[in-house]
Design an enzyme around this catalytic site. Structure first.
Site, mmCIF file in Angstrom:
data_model
loop_
_atom_site.group_PDB
_atom_site.id
_atom_site.type_symbol
_atom_site.label_atom_id
_atom_site.label_comp_id
_atom_site.label_asym_id
_atom_site.label_seq_id
_atom_site.Cartn_x
_atom_site.Cartn_y
_atom_site.Cartn_z
ATOM 1 N N GLY A 70 68.879 57.291 18.202
ATOM 2 C CA GLY A 70 68.441 56.341 17.156
ATOM 3 C C GLY A 70 68.388 56.194 15.659
ATOM 4 O O GLY A 70 68.943 54.949 14.783
ATOM 5 N N ASN A 151 57.436 49.733 15.471
ATOM 6 C CA ASN A 151 56.987 51.114 16.234
ATOM 7 C C ASN A 151 55.743 51.683 15.941
ATOM 8 O O ASN A 151 55.077 52.148 17.150
ATOM 9 C CB ASN A 151 58.152 52.415 15.477
ATOM 10 N N GLN A 179 62.811 50.074 19.954
ATOM 11 C CA GLN A 179 61.618 49.594 20.715
ATOM 12 C C GLN A 179 60.925 48.749 21.744
ATOM 13 O O GLN A 179 60.099 48.371 22.653
ATOM 14 C CB GLN A 179 59.744 49.584 19.531
ATOM 15 N N SER A 199 67.944 54.108 21.404
ATOM 16 C CA SER A 199 67.532 55.479 21.904
ATOM 17 C C SER A 199 66.621 55.619 23.613
ATOM 18 O O SER A 199 65.870 54.625 23.587
ATOM 19 C CB SER A 199 67.282 55.811 20.199
ATOM 20 N N HIS A 201 65.432 57.993 24.886
ATOM 21 C CA HIS A 201 63.976 58.476 25.328
ATOM 22 C C HIS A 201 62.495 57.255 24.355
ATOM 23 O O HIS A 201 62.263 57.972 25.022
ATOM 24 C CB HIS A 201 64.151 60.165 23.930
ATOM 25 N N CYS A 324 56.780 60.805 13.024
ATOM 26 C CA CYS A 324 57.480 60.750 11.609
ATOM 27 C C CYS A 324 56.679 61.169 10.373
ATOM 28 O O CYS A 324 56.713 62.239 9.111
ATOM 29 C CB CYS A 324 58.351 60.477 11.285
HETATM 30 C C1 LIG Z 1 61.974 56.616 17.680
HETATM 31 C C2 LIG Z 1 62.873 55.683 16.497
HETATM 32 C C3 LIG Z 1 64.017 55.384 16.015
HETATM 33 C C4 LIG Z 1 63.897 56.260 15.680
HETATM 34 O O1 LIG Z 1 64.839 57.147 17.449
HETATM 35 P P1 LIG Z 1 65.141 58.451 17.737
HETATM 36 O O2 LIG Z 1 66.105 58.410 18.396
HETATM 37 O O3 LIG Z 1 64.293 59.910 17.856
HETATM 38 O O4 LIG Z 1 66.082 59.183 16.357
HETATM 39 C C5 LIG Z 1 64.242 54.695 14.904
HETATM 40 N N1 LIG Z 1 64.074 53.381 14.764
HETATM 41 C C6 LIG Z 1 62.312 52.941 15.878
HETATM 42 C C7 LIG Z 1 61.973 52.080 15.661
HETATM 43 C C8 LIG Z 1 62.108 53.792 16.593
HETATM 44 O O5 LIG Z 1 60.808 54.011 17.248
#
Ligand SMILES: *Cc1c(COP(=O)(O)O)cnc(C)c1O
Length: 395
Positions: A70, A151, A179, A199, A201, A324
């Protein structure tokens, strides 16, 4: 009891994702750029994955760029639109105060490079108004970027309405849908987006893989220089096994979406109901317009970090603010944006439920949280000031 309630930070890989990943590592390990059969078989799998992602979000396969996740997709989307804007003399970008740091920090970098950024406020429930976006658009606006689902507080933004506004004004529109993908229906045509980040994961795929949707004709610059992979827009040998696993996870998430939503919504509401009984607390985010898995509360007079540690001792994995920001002492920018004062924002708890969460687990979380909040308040100086009338209660 062990309860993983931090699915907005990351999810456990699904069985189909793990099986696909192992199969691809064993059997499709060739380099997709190689001309011999082993390479071409990997290439085929890669293109199958691209077609599948495209089908699921109602896009064309050539509009999908695979990324490392992401954050990379967000960076590439913003930097591309900014570079294109600069060429046209457009140096203004509109976003919101509640975006993920992958967006906010990229915007800060662009500000240092001469861009002007308007961060729209949100209302107290954490929703951005399409009208505010429209009012902020100027002649020199190069890009609007608004996330689909927040998120931290789970609020669902009126992305299709914002998309319509942007189309009307001819402004590029990007959404961070990390999300949302795999959790809500995502259709790039209906949402009228030009770019969209996702993303793996966050929907039971592996970490380190994601994608960026880029509408045909949209200018795209590359962050990573090198080979001609991803039509020259993202160099580096493709993560074929990760991409295959992402698609297996995505397919399953999309297939189960309605069923999971129907099952988890009452669990979430039960949890919100139970936690609301704690004195001097407040739900963060909109009660209705939120993703089915998200619960976020502030409890007055305590520290979110201590709450998390004690919940962890009771087997509950949760978070305070976003993953984060935890570890830093700054309260969440999202909670501040919805109007929580510093002291209150510090006492936050985010629970993001898994697909198999149950009412029994919700009851366990409610009891554990009640106990821990009461315990922490027992020796909190802030709480003493509140209860002795030295300071007024806010919640
Ligand atoms: C987790 C997240 C990201 C970052 O994604 P990664 O794959 O961990 O780099 C970006 N935006 C939102 C809203 C997220 O929840």
């Amino acid at each position: 009891m062990k309860i993983y309630a931090d699915n907005a930070a990351t999810t456990k890989m699904s069985k189909p994702a793990i099986d696909t990943m192992l199969d691809y590592m064993e059997n499709y390990y060739g380099n997709p750029s190689s001309l011999y059969e082993l390479g071409q078989r990997a290439k085929e799998k890669l293109e199958e994955a691209r077609a599948e992602v495209a089908r699921i979000i109602n896009a064309q396969p050539r509009e999908i760029i695979f990324t490392s996740g992401g954050s990379e997709a967000d960076n590439q989307a913003l930097l591309s639109a900014a570079e294109y804007g600069r060429r046209k003399g457009k140096l203004h970008i509109i976003s919101t105060a509640i975006e993920h740091h992958a967006i906010l920090h990229t915007l800060r970098k662009l500000e240092k490079q001469g861009f002007e950024v308007t961060l729209l406020p949100v209302d107290e429930s954490g929703i951005v108004k399409a009208q505010d976006v429209e009012n902020a658009i100027r002649e020199d606006t190069a890009l609007v970027t608004v996330m689909t689902v927040n998120n931290e507080i789970g609020t669902i933004q009126p992305v299709a309405e914002i998309g319509a506004v942007c189309r009307r004004h001819g402004v590029i529109f990007h959404t961070d849908a990390v999300q949302a993908v795999g959790h809500l229906p995502v259709d790039v045509e209906a949402m009228q987006v030009d770019m969209l980040s996702a993303s793996a994961h966050k929907f039971h795929g592996p970490k380190g893989v994601g994608f960026l949707y880029v509408k045909k004709g949209m200018p795209l610059s590359n962050l990573i220089e090198g080979g001609a992979q991803e039509r020259g827009k993202r160099a580096g040998t493709e993560n074929v096994a990760g991409i295959g696993a992402m698609v297996a996870a995505l397919k399953e998430s999309v297939d189960k979406m309605d069923e999971v939503k129907a099952r988890i919504t009452p669990v979430r509401d039960h949890l919100i109901q139970g936690l609301s009984e704690i004195p001097h607390c407040a739900l963060n985010g909109d009660p209705g317009r939120r993703v089915y898995s998200n619960v976020n509360f502030c409890f007055e007079g305590i520290e979110g970090e201590s709450l998390l540690m004690l919940l962890d001792q009771k087997g509950i994995s949760a978070s305070s603010g976003s993953a984060c920001t935890s570890g830093s002492l700054d309260p969440s920018h999202v909670l501040l944006a919805i109007g929580r004062v510093h002291d209150v924002a510090h006492g936050s708890l985010r629970l993001s439920l898994g697909d198999d969460a149950t009412i029994e687990e919700a009851d366990y979380i409610i009891e554990a949280t009640k106990e821990v909040v009461a315990y922490l308040r027992g020796f909190s100086p802030v709480w003493r000031d509140l209860t002795t009338g030295k300071k007024p209660f806010i919640l």
